[in-house]
Enzyme design. Sequence first.
Site, PDB file in Angstrom:
ATOM      1  CB  ILE A  30      -0.991  -0.001   1.187  1.00 31.98           C
ATOM      2  CG1 ILE A  30      -2.084   1.042   0.956  1.00 31.98           C
ATOM      3  CG2 ILE A  30      -0.284   0.246   2.512  1.00 31.98           C
ATOM      4  CD1 ILE A  30      -3.424   0.628   1.363  1.00 31.98           C
ATOM      5  CB  ALA A  31       4.207   2.012   1.376  1.00 35.45           C
ATOM      6  NE  ARG A  33      -2.757  -0.825  -3.574  1.00 40.47           N
ATOM      7  CZ  ARG A  33      -3.743  -1.446  -2.967  1.00 40.47           C
ATOM      8  NH1 ARG A  33      -4.779  -0.749  -2.517  1.00 40.47           N
ATOM      9  NH2 ARG A  33      -3.725  -2.749  -2.781  1.00 40.47           N
ATOM     10  CB  SER A  52      11.967  -0.629   6.447  1.00 38.23           C
ATOM     11  OG  SER A  52      11.670  -1.999   6.597  1.00 38.23           O
ATOM     12  CE1 TYR A  78       9.521   1.614   9.989  1.00 37.40           C
ATOM     13  CE2 TYR A  78       9.924   0.130  11.834  1.00 37.40           C
ATOM     14  CZ  TYR A  78       9.393   0.361  10.584  1.00 37.40           C
ATOM     15  OH  TYR A  78       8.725  -0.641   9.918  1.00 37.40           O
ATOM     16  CG  HIS A  99      -0.914   0.991  12.113  1.00 38.30           C
ATOM     17  ND1 HIS A  99      -2.209   0.926  11.619  1.00 38.30           N
ATOM     18  CD2 HIS A  99      -0.125   0.519  11.122  1.00 38.30           C
ATOM     19  CE1 HIS A  99      -2.182   0.445  10.394  1.00 38.30           C
ATOM     20  NE2 HIS A  99      -0.940   0.180  10.077  1.00 38.30           N
ATOM     21  CE  LYS A 117      -7.242   0.011   4.774  1.00 40.45           C
ATOM     22  NZ  LYS A 117      -6.797  -1.398   4.703  1.00 40.45           N
ATOM     23  CG  ASP A 197      -7.045  -5.709   5.170  1.00 41.81           C
ATOM     24  OD1 ASP A 197      -5.956  -5.243   5.559  1.00 41.81           O
ATOM     25  OD2 ASP A 197      -7.317  -5.890   3.971  1.00 41.81           O
TER      26      ASP A 197
END
Length: 690
Positions: A30-31, A33, A52, A78, A99, A117, A197
């Site tokens: 998703i990162a 995207r 990471s 990080y 998260h 999310k 999800d």
Amino acid sequence: MSAQTATTASSSSTSEHDTPGWAVLGPGGIARRFLSQLPASAVGATLVAAGSSSTERAGAFAAEAGDHGFADVTAASYDEVLADPRVDAVYVSTVHTGHAALVLAALAAGKAVLCEKPLSPNHGTSMALADAARQAGLPLLEAYMYRFHPQTAALLDLVRQGAIGTVTHVDASFAFRAGTRSGRLFDVDTAGGGILDVGGYPVTMTAAIVQAATGVAVAEPVEFVATGTLGPTGVDEWTTADATYRGVGDRRITAHLRTGVRVQDDNAVVVHGTTGKITLTDPWTLGDDPTIEVSTVDEDPRTLSFAGARPYALEADATTAALAAGRVDAPEFTLDESLATARTLDRWRAAIGLRFPFEAETADIPTVSGRPLTVAAHEPDRADNPMRYGDVAGVGKRMSRLVMGVDNQPDLAHASAIFDLFVEQGGNVFDTGYIYGGGVLEGRLGKWIQNRGVREDVVVITKGAHTPFCDPESLSRQLLESLERQGTDYADIYMMHRDDEDIPVGEFVDVLDEHRRAGRIRVYGGSNWTPARFDEANAYARANGRHEFEVLSNHFGLAEAYDVPWAGCRHATDAASKQWLEERQVPLLPWSSQARGFFTGRAKPEDTSDAELVRCYYSDENFERLRRASELGERFGVPATAIALAYVLHQPFPTFPLFGPRTIAEARSSMTGLSVDLTPEQVAWLDLRD
């Protein structure tokens, strides 16, 4: 472009460059995207770093960024990314369970946060993250990217304008069939399954539609039922839910929601109204040309097209716009909406019997930050400790003047977040009872105490002998069971939850004194006892060499009580009881000190919808007290509830008011009353004794 090695630098919450600098934390699918659409940013946002736990993954992502026009992207850990002064905002896109730690670290480093999310696996953790953002004054946005797309904005405008009349029903689904039962989606340790999800999509869309239809800021279901299938790995694979929301007036809006990771659905949204319907066939992934179809009984069908928008870039720009404006969220999707979503997803999982091992009632749930709990009561004079303290003879520990009730905590994760906040704000007294939650709640408190290792740092008030089991034998049995549930061998304060005046008071005093001598109780007293019966108990104790009652817990507050919520309860709001308390200097642990919401603004003379509130508190005198509390609150810059609490704290006898916040925000709001110093004249004026 090859990745560079990061160097540690101090972070800055104010950008020294012209365009927002972004970092990705968790370079997964998703990162990518997000990366592919970031070049469409209207403000020229640029990717400057990738973080990471794997330097190899960070390096690969940084190299890919060059293909999208981002040069000199740092690949680092990080911590190194968060220390980079070029980074204004971070996109957190790890697995769900990763998260929270990254959000807190980013906020601590002064960065705006866009978090994939769900914000966290449960409401308890999510409200701790929201609180951290509010305390830092930095944006925290949950990345439901469809909420930032013009198609969604147009849908909500159509609903507000009454394009299909009055909204009656919403049908929304987001479900897909994963190829194999492997990876994070099927792992209970990473909070896998469909609800967390993608189930949040139909939940948040339905809430937004209800909000547009009714004008409320945040909508949550008033009824919610669900059924579903848990797969062999323990996650939810397919589930449906039926929800009911408040509409306008007496109307209700219903919704049918579906989600899953092993069933392919249509993944559409249909909004039904009294004169037609609105259909979105691509509400979530938002390809090149998503459309809205509007069909009504008196017009030809029409189609609205929304080609070209890039929702990931839009949510990134909304995040940095919030940062520039000094906001903690964005109007497209607020923090309060995130928290409402987390509560609803908790309800959905509970309805199908899904709780992850790391949040079970027997789990060793750490603080959200992962750091040891700070017991602020050890440093009562510290500048950032807002708590007031007092003493009750015999307890042997200094006590916070505020007492945290445990009866509004739905699960251990939720309780842990609120209890942690209370202790870090200087609180150390907790009130529980044998009957609360059938014993679950005092066991939950005991597990939290065990997890934090703070038994000698806190004061636990335990109550037993509630009607109809209000007798000496039941008292002993319940005390022993309460101690076992809590995992302790003593109660700091033990109170009889009720009184049975048909039993000679000496029988109660004898058994309480016996347990005190055995070390199971340090101090005892009565809850919902009359002053006369309290005096009778102590007269018996003095005459027979027993220890006296030390504390009383009756209803007391600024609003005079004309009745009590439950049978067998007693209040001490009348003048005679106040005089008795002042003469005896008996420590009072009042419950409902804020009159069960009377001072929150929901009590109005013309609103008689809450029969209990009307029965117990409605009178001209109490509404005048409310008016005066509001007036004084404006002078102090606090809500009327804080003035009501300050009134209790400034009595001429010792008070330790109980409060039972359902959220961290409620806890903080109540605790503002600690900052208010009232004069005796102001106390008298509030109580109409001027």
